[in-house]
Design a protein around this motif. Structure first.
Motif, PDB file in Angstrom:
ATOM      1  N   PRO A 512       0.809  -1.237   0.000  1.00  0.00           N
ATOM      2  CA  PRO A 512       0.000   0.000   0.000  1.00  0.00           C
ATOM      3  C   PRO A 512       0.830   1.269   0.000  1.00  0.00           C
ATOM      4  CG  PRO A 512      -0.161  -1.176   2.110  1.00  0.00           C
ATOM      5  CD  PRO A 512       0.505  -2.092   1.143  1.00  0.00           C
ATOM      6  N   TYR A 518      -3.281   5.057   1.241  1.00  0.00           N
ATOM      7  CA  TYR A 518      -3.693   4.074   2.249  1.00  0.00           C
ATOM      8  C   TYR A 518      -3.203   4.494   3.632  1.00  0.00           C
ATOM      9  CZ  TYR A 518      -5.439   0.542  -1.007  1.00  0.00           C
ATOM     10  OH  TYR A 518      -6.193  -0.133  -1.938  1.00  0.00           O
ATOM     11  N   THR A 519      -4.013   4.179   4.647  1.00  0.00           N
ATOM     12  CA  THR A 519      -3.645   4.415   6.035  1.00  0.00           C
ATOM     13  C   THR A 519      -3.866   3.139   6.828  1.00  0.00           C
ATOM     14  OG1 THR A 519      -5.877   5.219   6.545  1.00  0.00           O
ATOM     15  CG2 THR A 519      -4.222   6.874   5.947  1.00  0.00           C
ATOM     16  N   TYR A 533      -4.963  -2.219   5.992  1.00  0.00           N
ATOM     17  CA  TYR A 533      -4.819  -0.871   5.450  1.00  0.00           C
ATOM     18  C   TYR A 533      -6.071  -0.528   4.648  1.00  0.00           C
ATOM     19  CZ  TYR A 533       0.136  -1.520   6.563  1.00  0.00           C
ATOM     20  OH  TYR A 533       1.322  -1.761   7.212  1.00  0.00           O
ATOM     21  N   THR A 534      -6.536   0.697   4.794  1.00  0.00           N
ATOM     22  CA  THR A 534      -7.751   1.116   4.091  1.00  0.00           C
ATOM     23  C   THR A 534      -7.510   2.406   3.327  1.00  0.00           C
ATOM     24  OG1 THR A 534      -8.543   2.353   6.022  1.00  0.00           O
ATOM     25  CG2 THR A 534      -9.248   0.044   5.815  1.00  0.00           C
ATOM     26  N   ARG A 535      -8.367   2.643   2.348  1.00  0.00           N
ATOM     27  CA  ARG A 535      -8.345   3.874   1.560  1.00  0.00           C
ATOM     28  C   ARG A 535      -9.788   4.285   1.330  1.00  0.00           C
ATOM     29  NH1 ARG A 535      -5.204   3.724  -4.072  1.00  0.00           N
ATOM     30  NH2 ARG A 535      -6.855   2.207  -4.522  1.00  0.00           N
ATOM     31  N   ASP A 541     -11.309  -2.647  -1.733  1.00  0.00           N
ATOM     32  CA  ASP A 541      -9.951  -2.205  -2.050  1.00  0.00           C
ATOM     33  C   ASP A 541      -9.064  -2.139  -0.815  1.00  0.00           C
ATOM     34  OD1 ASP A 541     -11.177  -0.053  -0.873  1.00  0.00           O
ATOM     35  OD2 ASP A 541     -10.415   1.436  -2.301  1.00  0.00           O
ATOM     36  N   SER A 542      -9.562  -2.614   0.344  1.00  0.00           N
ATOM     37  CA  SER A 542      -8.738  -2.669   1.543  1.00  0.00           C
ATOM     38  C   SER A 542      -7.684  -3.764   1.373  1.00  0.00           C
ATOM     39  CB  SER A 542      -9.594  -2.943   2.776  1.00  0.00           C
ATOM     40  OG  SER A 542     -10.501  -1.872   3.004  1.00  0.00           O
TER      41      SER A 542
END
Length: 565
Positions: A512, A518-519, A533-535, A541-542
């Motif tokens: 990512p 991504y965070t 990680y997510t966006r 899309d994680s």
């Protein structure tokens, strides 16, 4: 089939088979396409065969379909999707380049393609009498030519001429005109190509404002609209040039293999890299030395079945000459170049502009959206944006250099396509692409071509239904819809066991940090076994990161929280 301890795995008291004939057929496809390498210097042999070097793969002979594994999935499971490659992945940390030497992998025919301009008579050979629209009235301008290179044969007459006008800022305008030899070999009158079109004449009057640089060409079939189209050539001083040059004692050492140790920056101006989605060959120039490198794209997979189909036209070089092959490709993949046409308004009539500046580098590959945008960014003399050529204009560009970004290169067409799946009574499927070219290696026509075995989740259709029709005595023909859904509904539902995650997630992902945006959602420390990680919220899309056991090499693997059906 046995477990890790070597004990037979039972099903209803019966030992389970490790593989069957279907598995053998699927795995055997992985060995297709191999052939002997060509003979080389320093190889002593009585014939032309090379029995010393490792075999190479001929892509035209290789099976392109998915291969099943022995665990209910595919050999490609766990690899990221090619459609998800990071932006400018060829400049990312870890990008791999392999030195080819003084010639590129494409060969001398490409490397010598330094200039497509056939006869560019500006500035030394042409004196523009005027470029002011107020003087170029009635659709007529004059040019004084101090050469006979325009192939008039010494006689007055009418031939084709191409004019490229560039005022230094977009839009670049390209105009095809007729040339009349007003005084043979010295003075020429330009009139619009469709001379009787009053509206186009008016547009021509306003096309070339004072200060516009005009270039004159008479052989558009070799792409005379632009001056130069080369392999991507990073400028000296840029990060990529420095990495491939690997200077020592004031001279480049040109290592045989280079892996970028950090992200390479893209120059703010004067470099094509900002516009590129993919790179094949990189040309490195230092002093009087030129070396070529091939970029090795990260391992990734392409979906065999997709719902975003767009047609590409490939001008392949067959054994018996050039052959057009129109195939259906996923619009999200950078697999083709752009061929731009002018739409004259008549139904089914598109006129190709040979080599307008829609190609930034030689052999450039781009996504469908990028190709359409390149064409839309160009204008004809009337200020109308160019369009992808489509089926109506596809016959205008040949198998050579004209019209596309590279010789025999595929180009996106302005024509959508839809895949169908032909399901046979043994569960094997074939891909059918209505309106496309029959090709048994890829997509075919109903009842013909190659088949492969997919991993069916809940059985396969055997009769006509909502999405399927009877295609024959032993098969049904079904429309394709692709649905993406998250495997885990929330970040909290992701298990803390790496093995559990790997057993549930099939689609790999890229780091990512390379994708951007991504965070960390949960547990992203270096020692954490599972991280999320997510966006823009948790969903398909994680990305889930799992730690790899040190005995297996260590590091991390990444998976998309997504399942496609």
């Amino acid at each position: 089939m046995v477990d890790r301890e070597g004990r037979p795995i039972l099903n209803g008291g019966q030992e389970q088979e490790t593989y069957d004939t279907q598995d053998i057929v699927s795995f055997s496809r992985a060995w297709t396409g191999f052939t002997l390498r060509g003979k080389r210097a320093n190889l002593e042999t009585e014939d032309a065969d090379n029995w010393v070097d490792p075999m190479t793969i001929n892509p035209n002979w290789r099976d392109a379909f998915p291969k099943l594994d022995l665990l209910g999935g595919y050999v490609g499971d766990g690899y990221p999707l090619c459609a998800d490659l990071p932006q400018q992945h060829f400049l990312k940390e870890g990008a791999l380049y392999v030195r080819e030497g003084a010639a590129s992998a494409q060969g001398a025919d490409w490397d010598g393609r330094a200039s497509f301009a056939s006869t560019d008579l500006t500035p030394s050979g042409v004196t523009l009498l005027t470029t002011a629209a107020s003087v170029c009235g009635g659709g007529v301008c004059y040019v004084e030519v101090a050469t006979t290179d325009l192939n008039t044969g010494g006689e007055d007459g009418e031939v084709e001429l191409w004019v490229h006008g560039d005022a230094g800022t977009p839009p670049v305008r390209i105009l095809k005109v007729r040339k009349w030899s007003y005084r043979a070999g010295t003075r020429f009158e330009w009139v619009p190509y469709t001379q009787d079109d009053v509206a186009e004449q008016a547009a021509f009057d306003a096309s070339f404002a004072p200060g516009t640089t005009l270039r004159v060409h008479n052989t558009p079939t070799v792409g005379a609209i632009i001056d130069v189209l080369e392999h991507y050539t990073p400028a000296a001083g840029t990060d990529l040039h420095a990495a491939l040059c690997a200077e020592s004692s004031g001279a480049c050492t040109f290592p045989s293999e280079v892996r970028l140790g950090a992200d390479a920056g893209c120059p703010v101006s004067g470099d094509a890299c900002a516009a590129l989605e993919d790179v094949g060959t990189v040309k490195v120039v230092s002093g009087g030395t030129t070396e070529y490198y091939t970029y090795v794209r990260p391992a990734c997979v392409r979906m065999a079945v997709f719902a975003d189909g767009e047609a590409v036209l490939a001008k392949e070089q067959a054994d018996d000459g050039a052959a057009d092959t129109k195939q259906c490709a996923s619009a999200a993949l950078a697999v083709a170049g752009a061929a731009c046409c002018r739409d004259d308004g008549a139904a089914g009539s598109l006129e190709l502009f040979f080599k307008p500046p829609q190609c930034k580098v030689l052999g450039e590959r781009m996504t469908h959206a990028a190709a359409a945008a390149r064409c839309a960014g160009l204008q004809d003399a009337g200020g109308n944006p160019l369009v992808l050529c489509g089926a109506a204009g596809s016959s205008a560009f040949g198998s050579g250099w004209g019209g596309t970004c590279g010789k025999h290169q595929a180009a996106w067409l302005g024509e959508s396509c839809a895949l169908q799946v032909e399901v046979h009574d043994d569960g094997a499927v074939g891909l059918v692409a209505p309106g496309m070219t029959f090709d048994e290696r890829l997509q075919s026509h109903e009842g013909l071509g190659n088949t492969f075995y997919p991993a069916w989740a809940t059985g396969f259709p055997t009769a006509a239904g909502t999405d399927c029709t009877v295609g024959g005595a032993d098969r049904v023909l079904c429309t394709v819809t692709v649905t993406s859904a998250p495997v885990y509904p929330t970040a909290g539902a992701v298990p803390g066991s790496a093995s559990a995650v790997e057993g549930a997630l099939r689609i790999g992902a890229f780091d990512p940090s390379a994708l951007g945006g991504y965070t960390c959602a949960t547990s992203c420390g270096a020692g954490d076994s599972v991280s999320v990680y997510t966006r823009g919220g948790f969903g398909v899309d994680s990305i889930v990161r799992v730690a790899v056991d040190a005995t297996l090499g260590g590091g991390y693997k990444y998976y998309l929280n997504r399942e496609d059906t």
